[in-house]
Motif scaffolding. Sequence first.
Motif, PDB file in Angstrom:
ATOM      1  N   ILE A 321       0.862  -1.176   0.000  1.00 55.20           N
ATOM      2  CA  ILE A 321       0.000   0.000   0.000  1.00 55.20           C
ATOM      3  C   ILE A 321       0.902   1.230   0.000  1.00 55.20           C
ATOM      4  CG2 ILE A 321      -1.823   1.252   1.197  1.00 55.20           C
ATOM      5  CD1 ILE A 321      -2.686  -1.437  -0.072  1.00 55.20           C
ATOM      6  N   ALA A 322       0.911   1.938  -1.112  1.00 61.18           N
ATOM      7  CA  ALA A 322       1.821   3.069  -1.271  1.00 61.18           C
ATOM      8  C   ALA A 322       1.453   4.233  -0.363  1.00 61.18           C
ATOM      9  CB  ALA A 322       1.825   3.529  -2.740  1.00 61.18           C
ATOM     10  N   ALA A 323       0.160   4.374  -0.067  1.00 58.91           N
ATOM     11  CA  ALA A 323      -0.295   5.483   0.773  1.00 58.91           C
ATOM     12  C   ALA A 323      -1.418   5.005   1.684  1.00 58.91           C
ATOM     13  CB  ALA A 323      -0.763   6.654  -0.088  1.00 58.91           C
ATOM     14  N   PRO A 324      -1.080   4.437   2.845  1.00 58.99           N
ATOM     15  CA  PRO A 324      -2.125   4.026   3.782  1.00 58.99           C
ATOM     16  C   PRO A 324      -2.746   5.226   4.479  1.00 58.99           C
ATOM     17  CG  PRO A 324       0.056   3.584   4.701  1.00 58.99           C
ATOM     18  CD  PRO A 324       0.275   4.096   3.310  1.00 58.99           C
ATOM     19  N   LEU A 325      -4.059   5.222   4.597  1.00 57.50           N
ATOM     20  CA  LEU A 325      -4.804   6.288   5.268  1.00 57.50           C
ATOM     21  C   LEU A 325      -5.595   5.665   6.408  1.00 57.50           C
ATOM     22  CD1 LEU A 325      -6.091   8.160   2.090  1.00 57.50           C
ATOM     23  CD2 LEU A 325      -4.505   9.102   3.784  1.00 57.50           C
ATOM     24  N   ALA A 326      -5.052   5.727   7.599  1.00 63.67           N
ATOM     25  CA  ALA A 326      -5.693   5.124   8.759  1.00 63.67           C
ATOM     26  C   ALA A 326      -6.681   6.110   9.368  1.00 63.67           C
ATOM     27  CB  ALA A 326      -4.648   4.719   9.787  1.00 63.67           C
ATOM     28  N   GLY A 327      -7.938   5.693   9.422  1.00 70.84           N
ATOM     29  CA  GLY A 327      -8.957   6.555  10.002  1.00 70.84           C
ATOM     30  C   GLY A 327     -10.338   6.081   9.593  1.00 70.84           C
ATOM     31  N   ASP A 328     -11.356   6.698  10.193  1.00 69.51           N
ATOM     32  CA  ASP A 328     -12.709   6.364   9.772  1.00 69.51           C
ATOM     33  C   ASP A 328     -12.979   6.992   8.410  1.00 69.51           C
ATOM     34  OD1 ASP A 328     -14.711   8.940  10.298  1.00 69.51           O
ATOM     35  OD2 ASP A 328     -12.963   8.927  11.626  1.00 69.51           O
ATOM     36  N   ILE A 329     -13.857   6.378   7.643  1.00 69.73           N
ATOM     37  CA  ILE A 329     -14.077   6.775   6.251  1.00 69.73           C
ATOM     38  C   ILE A 329     -14.540   8.229   6.148  1.00 69.73           C
ATOM     39  CG2 ILE A 329     -15.463   6.347   4.179  1.00 69.73           C
ATOM     40  CD1 ILE A 329     -13.299   4.254   4.710  1.00 69.73           C
ATOM     41  N   GLY A 330     -15.454   8.648   7.015  1.00 68.99           N
ATOM     42  CA  GLY A 330     -15.938  10.022   6.955  1.00 68.99           C
ATOM     43  C   GLY A 330     -14.821  11.026   7.154  1.00 68.99           C
ATOM     44  N   SER A 331     -13.962  10.781   8.137  1.00 66.62           N
ATOM     45  CA  SER A 331     -12.864  11.713   8.416  1.00 66.62           C
ATOM     46  C   SER A 331     -11.825  11.700   7.301  1.00 66.62           C
ATOM     47  CB  SER A 331     -12.207  11.355   9.749  1.00 66.62           C
ATOM     48  OG  SER A 331     -13.115  11.506  10.816  1.00 66.62           O
ATOM     49  N   VAL A 332     -11.502  10.517   6.796  1.00 62.67           N
ATOM     50  CA  VAL A 332     -10.514  10.418   5.719  1.00 62.67           C
ATOM     51  C   VAL A 332     -11.005  11.135   4.466  1.00 62.67           C
ATOM     52  CG1 VAL A 332      -9.385   8.827   4.113  1.00 62.67           C
ATOM     53  CG2 VAL A 332      -9.440   8.302   6.557  1.00 62.67           C
ATOM     54  N   MET A 333     -12.257  10.894   4.079  1.00 64.10           N
ATOM     55  CA  MET A 333     -12.757  11.507   2.853  1.00 64.10           C
ATOM     56  C   MET A 333     -12.933  13.016   3.006  1.00 64.10           C
ATOM     57  SD  MET A 333     -12.627   9.052   0.817  1.00 64.10           S
ATOM     58  CE  MET A 333     -13.252   9.983  -0.593  1.00 64.10           C
ATOM     59  N   SER A 334     -13.294  13.476   4.187  1.00 63.59           N
ATOM     60  CA  SER A 334     -13.386  14.928   4.419  1.00 63.59           C
ATOM     61  C   SER A 334     -12.014  15.573   4.274  1.00 63.59           C
ATOM     62  CB  SER A 334     -13.951  15.211   5.815  1.00 63.59           C
ATOM     63  OG  SER A 334     -15.290  14.785   5.907  1.00 63.59           O
ATOM     64  N   ALA A 335     -10.992  14.916   4.819  1.00 64.61           N
ATOM     65  CA  ALA A 335      -9.644  15.460   4.708  1.00 64.61           C
ATOM     66  C   ALA A 335      -9.141  15.417   3.266  1.00 64.61           C
ATOM     67  CB  ALA A 335      -8.702  14.667   5.624  1.00 64.61           C
ATOM     68  N   LEU A 336      -9.434  14.334   2.541  1.00 67.84           N
ATOM     69  CA  LEU A 336      -9.036  14.266   1.133  1.00 67.84           C
ATOM     70  C   LEU A 336      -9.735  15.337   0.308  1.00 67.84           C
ATOM     71  CD1 LEU A 336      -8.958  10.414   0.397  1.00 67.84           C
ATOM     72  CD2 LEU A 336      -7.003  11.979   0.458  1.00 67.84           C
ATOM     73  N   LEU A 337     -11.010  15.570   0.597  1.00 65.88           N
ATOM     74  CA  LEU A 337     -11.748  16.597  -0.136  1.00 65.88           C
ATOM     75  C   LEU A 337     -11.135  17.971   0.095  1.00 65.88           C
ATOM     76  CD1 LEU A 337     -14.140  17.505  -1.876  1.00 65.88           C
ATOM     77  CD2 LEU A 337     -15.522  17.562   0.223  1.00 65.88           C
ATOM     78  N   ALA A 338     -10.815  18.274   1.350  1.00 69.66           N
ATOM     79  CA  ALA A 338     -10.190  19.569   1.654  1.00 69.66           C
ATOM     80  C   ALA A 338      -8.847  19.691   0.951  1.00 69.66           C
ATOM     81  CB  ALA A 338     -10.018  19.720   3.165  1.00 69.66           C
ATOM     82  N   GLY A 339      -8.068  18.606   0.931  1.00 65.67           N
ATOM     83  CA  GLY A 339      -6.776  18.636   0.267  1.00 65.67           C
ATOM     84  C   GLY A 339      -6.895  18.763  -1.238  1.00 65.67           C
ATOM     85  N   ALA A 340      -7.921  18.150  -1.806  1.00 62.51           N
ATOM     86  CA  ALA A 340      -8.115  18.214  -3.255  1.00 62.51           C
ATOM     87  C   ALA A 340      -8.503  19.611  -3.708  1.00 62.51           C
ATOM     88  CB  ALA A 340      -9.180  17.214  -3.684  1.00 62.51           C
ATOM     89  N   VAL A 341      -9.112  20.382  -2.831  1.00 52.83           N
ATOM     90  CA  VAL A 341      -9.449  21.770  -3.154  1.00 52.83           C
ATOM     91  C   VAL A 341      -8.183  22.622  -3.185  1.00 52.83           C
ATOM     92  CG1 VAL A 341     -10.650  23.826  -2.315  1.00 52.83           C
ATOM     93  CG2 VAL A 341     -11.789  21.599  -2.240  1.00 52.83           C
ATOM     94  N   GLN A 342      -7.283  22.373  -2.211  1.00 55.38           N
ATOM     95  CA  GLN A 342      -6.041  23.142  -2.150  1.00 55.38           C
ATOM     96  C   GLN A 342      -5.051  22.720  -3.232  1.00 55.38           C
ATOM     97  OE1 GLN A 342      -4.671  22.449   1.830  1.00 55.38           O
ATOM     98  NE2 GLN A 342      -6.303  23.660   2.782  1.00 55.38           N
ATOM     99  N   ARG A 343      -5.044  21.457  -3.560  1.00 51.41           N
ATOM    100  CA  ARG A 343      -4.134  20.930  -4.573  1.00 51.41           C
ATOM    101  C   ARG A 343      -4.995  20.292  -5.655  1.00 51.41           C
ATOM    102  NH1 ARG A 343       0.809  17.002  -3.387  1.00 51.41           N
ATOM    103  NH2 ARG A 343       0.210  17.598  -1.309  1.00 51.41           N
ATOM    104  N   PRO A 344      -5.410  21.067  -6.661  1.00 49.65           N
ATOM    105  CA  PRO A 344      -6.398  20.560  -7.631  1.00 49.65           C
ATOM    106  C   PRO A 344      -5.995  19.211  -8.215  1.00 49.65           C
ATOM    107  CG  PRO A 344      -5.976  22.878  -7.983  1.00 49.65           C
ATOM    108  CD  PRO A 344      -4.971  22.425  -6.968  1.00 49.65           C
TER     109      PRO A 344
END
Length: 577
Positions: A321-344
């Motif tokens: 797994i090149a990039a493991p994301l440990a966390g609950d799905i809601g928290s992980v996806m919220s953080a990914l969404l915020a990051g995707a806005v900052q880094r298109p």
Amino acid sequence: MTTDSASPESSRLTDGFHLVVDALRANGVDTIYGIVGIPITDLARVAQASGIRYIGFRQETSAGNAAAAAGFLTRRPGVCLTTSGPGFLNGLPAIANATTNCFPMIQISGSGNRALVDLQRGDYQDLDQLSAARPFVKAAYRIARIEDIGRGIARAIRTAVSGRPGGVYLDIPGDVLGQAMDAAAAAQTVWRVVDPAPRQLPAPEALDRALALLARAQRPLIVLGKGAAYAQADDVIRKFVEATGIPFLPMSMAKGLLPDSHPQSAAAARSLAISRADTVLLVGARLNWLLGHGASPQWSADAAFIQADIATSEFDSNQPIAAPLAGDIGSVMSALLAGAVQRPITAPAEWVGELAERRSRNDAKMRQRLAENPHPMRFYNALGAIRSVLQDNPDVYVVNEGANALDLARNVIDMAEPRHRLDTGTWGVMGIGMGYAIAVAVETGKPVVAIEGDSAFGFSGMEVETLCRYRLPVTVVILNNGGVYRGDEAPPGGDPAPTVLNARAHHELIAEAFGGKGYHVTTPAELCSALTEAIASGGPSIIDCELDPAAGVESGHLANLNPTSAAAKPAGVSAGA
């Protein structure tokens, strides 16, 4: 609970039966699925008198399956109640299946006198149930004193839902249920579990690693598993998918998180998406056998995997797994969404177009297949009729099991709403149909259509009586080709072949026997009419759908997992069909 009106308040007593119910109610349990008998009959009576709904089954495995499905739908542990000995053992397959599928569930079983069981003195239904349960559940506990009942219930609830959800076995000997203690003191032993499944946020450096991989990807793919459906993080998942434009592939119980008709869905181009993707974001999905263990040749040999999971032990279970994301799905996806806005992050148009072209081509093939109208019916034109009715009833839940009935319905029946499809899951186990359907109807109050192979239906068919007794809005559609896989294998001797059932069985008569409605159909038009009427009735029914016994292939789409002797193959069925 017993009360002596002439005695002071401190002399009021309660017993183990009432204390179990008090502890369940304190933690929001409003439904119990089970079968009564020694020593838990009065526990069901006390629960029902307290306002908890008790749903009584005909076999414990189905009751356990119902509790498991309730856990998936509500994110609270479904509760199954069984007797000791054989009743406990009948519940064990369901709780093992719940644990494998990561559904929160608690099986409460009465058990024998410890002094007799531990010395193997031959007590009634003598069995060390705690030891028997441990290999198949997330945790197993025994309550040995009445004053520990509240603690035991609280521990079971937190264990079932925290981290990766699963099944918990709770053993309560009959003599503990019968013990008494001061009611005021007993009340102090019961408490409500606070935040049993707290949020777990991914580490910032883990997010940066995952976002960097997605930003560089030329052929990114999002795989949504049933863990994503369980998380009920539908809105943030949709926003991330649509903000990035990345194609998504839903596993069967994740169908409907975004509608199957969504332009980014790669479901109709599954093989191409998997074989070509260079960066894969797994959201609540495991690289198990259902995804070919992430290995070549099914997957690209150089695919990089990003995995979001609450259990860190899942990472690297089959592939790096090149990039493991440990966390609950809601928290992980919220953080990914915020990051995707900052880094298109945007999926390359060439990749999106490649999948869209394949999807369009495969959709055309599917429409052509569904337009065929052989008589007797075969799976595709029967499922096409079901599909057309369900499109007019998008709030209907679908339960699905079988071999061909499962494989083909998964492809034919589109879903538009999340958690509206429940099927055999990770183990591919048969017999979940009636238990799941009952739980869905009880927990949601919505209509349910259970699409069953005739063989799969036989594992839990007696629960039709349960459907009828509680007048549940469940329609069971049995795709009856008269066999396990198919019904036309010729036997070498006088007995039926191993795969052959009764091709002309009228399963609808089972519903009529218990006060439900029965239909027997032989054409798509008859099936459409019967299914429309059955759903509208709001009651229990069976539609026996007569198919060509030659319809279907052995083991559905899993023939490669079923080694067979070439000499034993029936005529007309090739190895690996």
